[in-house]
Design a protein around this motif. Structure first.
Motif, PDB file in Angstrom:
ATOM      1  N   CYS A 242      -5.555  56.903  52.368  1.00 23.96           N
ATOM      2  CA  CYS A 242      -5.579  55.474  52.710  1.00 23.96           C
ATOM      3  C   CYS A 242      -5.195  55.258  54.178  1.00 23.96           C
ATOM      4  N   LYS A 243      -4.200  55.994  54.639  1.00 28.33           N
ATOM      5  CA  LYS A 243      -3.746  55.858  56.024  1.00 28.33           C
ATOM      6  C   LYS A 243      -4.836  56.242  57.021  1.00 28.33           C
ATOM      7  N   LEU A 244      -5.784  57.075  56.570  1.00 24.05           N
ATOM      8  CA  LEU A 244      -6.849  57.551  57.459  1.00 24.05           C
ATOM      9  C   LEU A 244      -8.108  56.690  57.408  1.00 24.05           C
ATOM     10  N   PHE A 245      -8.158  55.730  56.496  1.00 23.68           N
ATOM     11  CA  PHE A 245      -9.404  55.000  56.265  1.00 23.68           C
ATOM     12  C   PHE A 245      -9.956  54.380  57.546  1.00 23.68           C
ATOM     13  N   GLU A 246      -9.117  53.647  58.281  1.00 27.08           N
ATOM     14  CA  GLU A 246      -9.610  52.968  59.484  1.00 27.08           C
ATOM     15  C   GLU A 246      -9.934  53.959  60.603  1.00 27.08           C
ATOM     16  N   VAL A 247      -9.307  55.130  60.576  1.00 25.07           N
ATOM     17  CA  VAL A 247      -9.667  56.175  61.546  1.00 25.07           C
ATOM     18  C   VAL A 247     -11.097  56.631  61.286  1.00 25.07           C
ATOM     19  N   TRP A 248     -11.413  56.861  60.008  1.00 23.22           N
ATOM     20  CA  TRP A 248     -12.750  57.348  59.655  1.00 23.22           C
ATOM     21  C   TRP A 248     -13.830  56.336  60.008  1.00 23.22           C
ATOM     22  N   VAL A 249     -13.556  55.057  59.761  1.00 26.93           N
ATOM     23  CA  VAL A 249     -14.610  54.058  59.988  1.00 26.93           C
ATOM     24  C   VAL A 249     -14.614  53.524  61.415  1.00 26.93           C
ATOM     25  N   GLY A 250     -13.688  53.996  62.260  1.00 27.34           N
ATOM     26  CA  GLY A 250     -13.712  53.637  63.675  1.00 27.34           C
ATOM     27  C   GLY A 250     -13.075  52.313  64.016  1.00 27.34           C
ATOM     28  N   THR A 251     -12.198  51.770  63.152  1.00 27.31           N
ATOM     29  CA  THR A 251     -11.604  50.463  63.424  1.00 27.31           C
ATOM     30  C   THR A 251     -10.087  50.519  63.612  1.00 27.31           C
ATOM     31  N   SER A 252      -9.510  51.715  63.646  1.00 25.55           N
ATOM     32  CA  SER A 252      -8.059  51.824  63.759  1.00 25.55           C
ATOM     33  C   SER A 252      -7.578  51.391  65.138  1.00 25.55           C
ATOM     34  N   ALA A 253      -6.545  50.564  65.164  1.00 28.06           N
ATOM     35  CA  ALA A 253      -5.967  50.129  66.439  1.00 28.06           C
ATOM     36  C   ALA A 253      -5.164  51.246  67.100  1.00 28.06           C
ATOM     37  N   ASP A 254      -4.640  52.168  66.305  1.00 27.82           N
ATOM     38  CA  ASP A 254      -3.837  53.280  66.829  1.00 27.82           C
ATOM     39  C   ASP A 254      -4.118  54.522  65.985  1.00 27.82           C
ATOM     40  N   PRO A 255      -5.244  55.210  66.238  1.00 30.84           N
ATOM     41  CA  PRO A 255      -5.607  56.370  65.421  1.00 30.84           C
ATOM     42  C   PRO A 255      -4.552  57.469  65.419  1.00 30.84           C
ATOM     43  N   VAL A 256      -3.906  57.704  66.565  1.00 29.14           N
ATOM     44  CA  VAL A 256      -2.907  58.776  66.643  1.00 29.14           C
ATOM     45  C   VAL A 256      -1.759  58.506  65.686  1.00 29.14           C
ATOM     46  N   ALA A 257      -1.260  57.269  65.672  1.00 27.10           N
ATOM     47  CA  ALA A 257      -0.151  56.918  64.780  1.00 27.10           C
ATOM     48  C   ALA A 257      -0.579  57.021  63.324  1.00 27.10           C
ATOM     49  N   ALA A 258      -1.809  56.605  63.018  1.00 27.08           N
ATOM     50  CA  ALA A 258      -2.299  56.672  61.641  1.00 27.08           C
ATOM     51  C   ALA A 258      -2.392  58.111  61.167  1.00 27.08           C
ATOM     52  N   ILE A 259      -2.873  58.989  62.030  1.00 25.35           N
ATOM     53  CA  ILE A 259      -3.001  60.405  61.671  1.00 25.35           C
ATOM     54  C   ILE A 259      -1.625  61.038  61.493  1.00 25.35           C
ATOM     55  N   GLU A 260      -0.682  60.686  62.353  1.00 24.69           N
ATOM     56  CA  GLU A 260       0.676  61.221  62.219  1.00 24.69           C
ATOM     57  C   GLU A 260       1.313  60.796  60.894  1.00 24.69           C
ATOM     58  N   GLU A 261       1.089  59.544  60.507  1.00 19.11           N
ATOM     59  CA  GLU A 261       1.644  59.060  59.247  1.00 19.11           C
ATOM     60  C   GLU A 261       0.988  59.766  58.060  1.00 19.11           C
ATOM     61  N   ALA A 262      -0.330  59.941  58.128  1.00  9.58           N
ATOM     62  CA  ALA A 262      -1.034  60.665  57.066  1.00  9.58           C
ATOM     63  C   ALA A 262      -0.532  62.108  56.975  1.00  9.58           C
ATOM     64  N   HIS A 263      -0.258  62.717  58.117  1.00  8.70           N
ATOM     65  CA  HIS A 263       0.255  64.096  58.141  1.00  8.70           C
ATOM     66  C   HIS A 263       1.610  64.184  57.448  1.00  8.70           C
ATOM     67  N   ARG A 264       2.472  63.248  57.748  1.00  8.87           N
ATOM     68  CA  ARG A 264       3.800  63.229  57.124  1.00  8.87           C
ATOM     69  C   ARG A 264       3.669  63.141  55.599  1.00  8.87           C
ATOM     70  N   ILE A 265       2.804  62.274  55.126  1.00 10.86           N
ATOM     71  CA  ILE A 265       2.641  62.066  53.685  1.00 10.86           C
ATOM     72  C   ILE A 265       1.970  63.273  53.035  1.00 10.86           C
ATOM     73  N   ALA A 266       0.962  63.842  53.706  1.00 15.16           N
ATOM     74  CA  ALA A 266       0.257  64.998  53.156  1.00 15.16           C
ATOM     75  C   ALA A 266       1.177  66.209  53.033  1.00 15.16           C
TER      76      ALA A 266
END
Length: 263
Positions: A47-71
């Motif tokens: 879920c945290k990566l959804f907007e990264v994949w579709v190209g609408t994330s305001a802060d892709p780096v932060a979203a990926i870091e959060e997804a990494h922590r959860i994964a």
């Protein structure tokens, strides 16, 4: 916790932006009750990566870091869980840790050889490495295993990318069209279709696909105006982590041929 997880999972697999946001809320509520639930953690990471994949994330780096922590928490909680390893591999791929990404997918497939998502993700990784024949084999394996999967558009997208960088533009257009049929609201797929058509010198179709992609991207992002392209080069790079710069250049060249103004 189980009821919250099931509701969240249902929304996640529906895969619209609104549903993914609802899924995120429900999964976080489930995890407040059961912090070590592997399945809830893994799906929340996606879920945290959804907007990264579709190209609408305001802060892709932060979203990926959060997804990494959860994964990482998911794998720690369930070391023999194939979907958790698949999830961590997806995150690694977005962190430019490709060896680790492939290793996680291999582990996922060792644990569950029939996990279509892991086969499809391995195909995606191979596509961006330029290993087209191997990519198509893995993607076809995923499609055969789960032909009506909500994420099957990803596997057709990977095939289209593999064919495009191999110079099979008509095949790329066919697979990109199949991806669009399965994920019509995902504007990056329509940009890929435009590039494939341009590579095949089918310029009427290329311009039509690009126009539709721009409309979808503008609607999703809320951007307007001549100086704010709805799909920027930076967003394109985030969603297309090619190992070889020449492969990215090929995609960009064909998009520009279709009329793309993202650079």
């Amino acid at each position: 916790a189980w009821q919250l997880f099931v509701r969240g999972r249902r929304h996640f697999w529906r895969s619209t932006a609104d549903d993914v946001r609802k899924a995120e809320v429900l999964l976080e509520q489930a995890l407040a009750l059961e912090p070590g639930d592997v399945s809830a953690l893994a799906i929340l990471a996606h879920c945290k990566l959804f907007e990264v994949w579709v190209g609408t994330s305001a802060d892709p780096v932060a979203a990926i870091e959060e997804a990494h922590r959860i994964a990482l928490k998911a794998v720690s909680a369930g070391q023999s869980d194939a979907f958790a390893h698949y999830t961590l591999g997806v995150v690694f791929s977005l962190m430019d840790r490709q060896n680790e990404a492939r290793a996680e997918q291999r582990r996922a497939l060792e644990l569950n050889p029939y996990l279509a998502a892991a086969s499809g993700e391995m195909g995606r990784l191979l596509a961006f490495e330029g290993r087209s024949a191997e990519e198509i084999e893995f993607s076809d394996r995923a499609i055969i295993a789960s032909p009506n999967d909500p994420h099957s558009w990803l596997w057709f997208r990977s095939k289209a990318i593999a064919r495009l960088i191999a110079g099979d533009y008509e095949g790329a257009a066919r697979d990109a069209a199949d991806a669009c049929a399965r994920g019509p609201e995902r504007f990056p797929l329509h940009y890929l279709l435009a590039a494939a058509y341009a590579g095949a010198d089918q310029m009427v179709q290329a311009r039509r696909a690009l126009e539709h992609a721009d409309k979808l991207a503008t609607s999703r992002s809320g951007r307007s105006g001549r100086n704010t392209p709805p799909y920027s080069l930076e967003a394109l790079k985030t969603g297309h982590p090619f190992t070889r710069a020449a492969d990215l250049d090929r995609l960009v060249k064909h998009l520009q041929k279709a009329g793309w103004q993202g650079v």
